[in-house]
Every structure is written in C-alpha cells, then in structure tokens.
Design an enzyme around this catalytic site. Sequence first.
Site, PDB file in Angstrom:
ATOM      1  N   PRO A   2      -9.187  -3.017  50.803  1.00  0.00           N
ATOM      2  CA  PRO A   2      -7.990  -2.775  50.219  1.00  0.00           C
ATOM      3  C   PRO A   2      -7.727  -3.871  49.324  1.00  0.00           C
ATOM      4  O   PRO A   2      -7.245  -4.817  49.493  1.00  0.00           O
ATOM      5  CB  PRO A   2      -6.952  -3.064  51.614  1.00  0.00           C
ATOM      6  CG  PRO A   2      -7.990  -3.653  52.862  1.00  0.00           C
ATOM      7  CD  PRO A   2      -9.534  -3.429  52.381  1.00  0.00           C
ATOM      8  N   GLU A   3      -7.998  -3.355  48.133  1.00  0.00           N
ATOM      9  CA  GLU A   3      -7.317  -4.212  46.956  1.00  0.00           C
ATOM     10  C   GLU A   3      -5.830  -3.511  46.607  1.00  0.00           C
ATOM     11  O   GLU A   3      -5.800  -2.373  47.528  1.00  0.00           O
ATOM     12  CB  GLU A   3      -8.083  -4.344  45.833  1.00  0.00           C
ATOM     13  CG  GLU A   3      -9.360  -5.351  46.013  1.00  0.00           C
ATOM     14  CD  GLU A   3      -9.369  -6.281  44.899  1.00  0.00           C
ATOM     15  OE1 GLU A   3      -8.605  -6.695  44.133  1.00  0.00           O
ATOM     16  OE2 GLU A   3     -10.352  -7.183  45.231  1.00  0.00           O
TER      17      GLU A   3
END
Length: 272
Positions: A2-3
């Site tokens: 998760p960026e």
Amino acid sequence: MPELPEVEVTKRGIAGVLLNHVITDIFKGEKALREPMSPELVTLKGKSIVSVERRAKYIIIRTDGPALIIHLGMTGHMQIIQSSKPRVLHDHFEIMLDSGMSVRYNDTRRFGLVHFVPEGEDPFESPLLKNLGPEPFDPSLDAAELLRRLSRRSCSVKQAIMDPKVLVGVGNIYASETLFLSRILPERKANSLSEAEAECLLKNIREVLSESIASGGTTIRDFEGADGKPGYFVQKLKVYGHAGEKCPVCGNAIHSIVLGGRSAFFCPVCQH
DNA sequence: AGTGGCACCTGTGTGC
DNA sequence: TGCACACAGGTGCCAC
C-alpha cells in the site's frame, strides 16, 4: 503494497460494493492493530454506507451513523469476498453487507488501523487526518509551495518528500522512483533544491502516482481471488529494488544507501 | 519545530 | 536441516 496508488485502487474497488448498502454484521478479531479496535465497531450494524473516500493513505468510510478510518500499514489489504467464505490467517476485520458480500481486512504485520469515529464527529477532524500536508494532486500545491515546504527542512530530500507534513502519499518506493526521474540525489538536503528542481519533482510525483493508479486499476478484478496481489507497477520500477543492476538510462550500476532507516535507490551518474 | 532512533509485528530470504 | 540475522510497502513516539 500500500502506497498511495494501491490505497486509491482499493478505495475505488470497495466503494462499488459498499455504497448504499446496509451493514448486517461486523467481525472484529482479537488482536490489536496499530491500536486496539474499538468495541463500538459493532454499533455499525444496521447502518447504511454513504461515502467512501481517501485522504493520504487513509480510507474513510462514512455511514448514516458512525464512520471508519482505515489504514493498510505495510501489509494490509482489503478483499471483496462472499460473506460465507471462511476467514483465513490475519483476517482482522470484516464488514458484512445485505448483498451477501463482505469487505475483509487482512494484515500480516498489523501495522494498519481500523479507527472508529463516533456518530456526529467529522472523521476529517480526527487527529489522524487533521494535520496532514497537501495531497499530491491538490491544485493549490504548486512548485513554489513545494519548494517553500522543502526549504524548511535540513534533512534529505527523500526523507522530506516521505514526510506527510510536507505532502502526503509518497512512500519509500515512489520516493526513490520520483527522485530518479527528476535526476535529484536522494541524499541532497531538502532545502538545497532549486525552483526548477521542485517543479520537476512535483511533475514526476504526479505522473508516477497517476500511472500507478491507472495500472493498478486492472488488479481490482482479482480482488475476489485468493491473494489479491497486484504486482503490476513492480515491473515498471526503474531503481527501487534494483541495487547492483544497470541504470536504465546510462547503464552504470544503481546504488543503495540507507536514509532515515529506509533504503534509497539511485543512479550516482544520472542524479545530482 | 525538526530530527534521528526506535518501536510496533510477522514472514521471507540469506549465509553460516 | 537448523539457526541467527537482516530486511520489508508505514507511522508514531521519544529525547534531544
């Protein structure tokens, strides 16, 4: 995973399943995430979902009662799945819906967050969201404003662009990538950038993030699959994770150093 | 106020 | 094969 692009893609994916549906039940695992999950989460039962939004790497789910702020941490991901399917290891939270579908939160390392916001409170006024810097796509963030924010920092430019008070959404992968594209060394002092460099950096941050969102978008179809791993943008990375390999521009070796406890990847020839 | 160091937690890959 | 260790997409807290 998760960026910011992954969070945005996740938000878009779950929004379609959640919006305008009634929560029939909530599952809350025993183990704490970044903070223990509130016992009040069960009061979401019977509420309708009215909006799903993103701010920085947080997902905000509003109902006609309480709201939720969710963060995926390092290893969190959401899965759209039939409620009847058995849960697996590290499934910590689940929203069950009147459609027979569920949104499940799985997080191996438990650095993520499921934060309860009581009815009547504005989630955007929560301490989690209140003091965040601008979104990378916020039109009011221009090169001059980025430069102004960087000029107050004596740390490395890489650490600065990863600091949510400077701007949100740039994680460890995209920090290296955008600095490479901007031909700026990650260890440069943040306050040493020229306005032209700040402009180039902002342009590349926007381009890389929107490209990743676009390519990540296709992975949403796999959300019902077992793992939901995207892996698309990994193939597009030019320097991150490529220490010792050839720079795609000049062919010299890509180096890696540690800044603020995180790995930084760069080409010492292309970047100055 | 900004900064560096560390903590949170589990899994995986490497080298001995 | 077993074991120790380094490292991994994020963030918050602490002492300076």
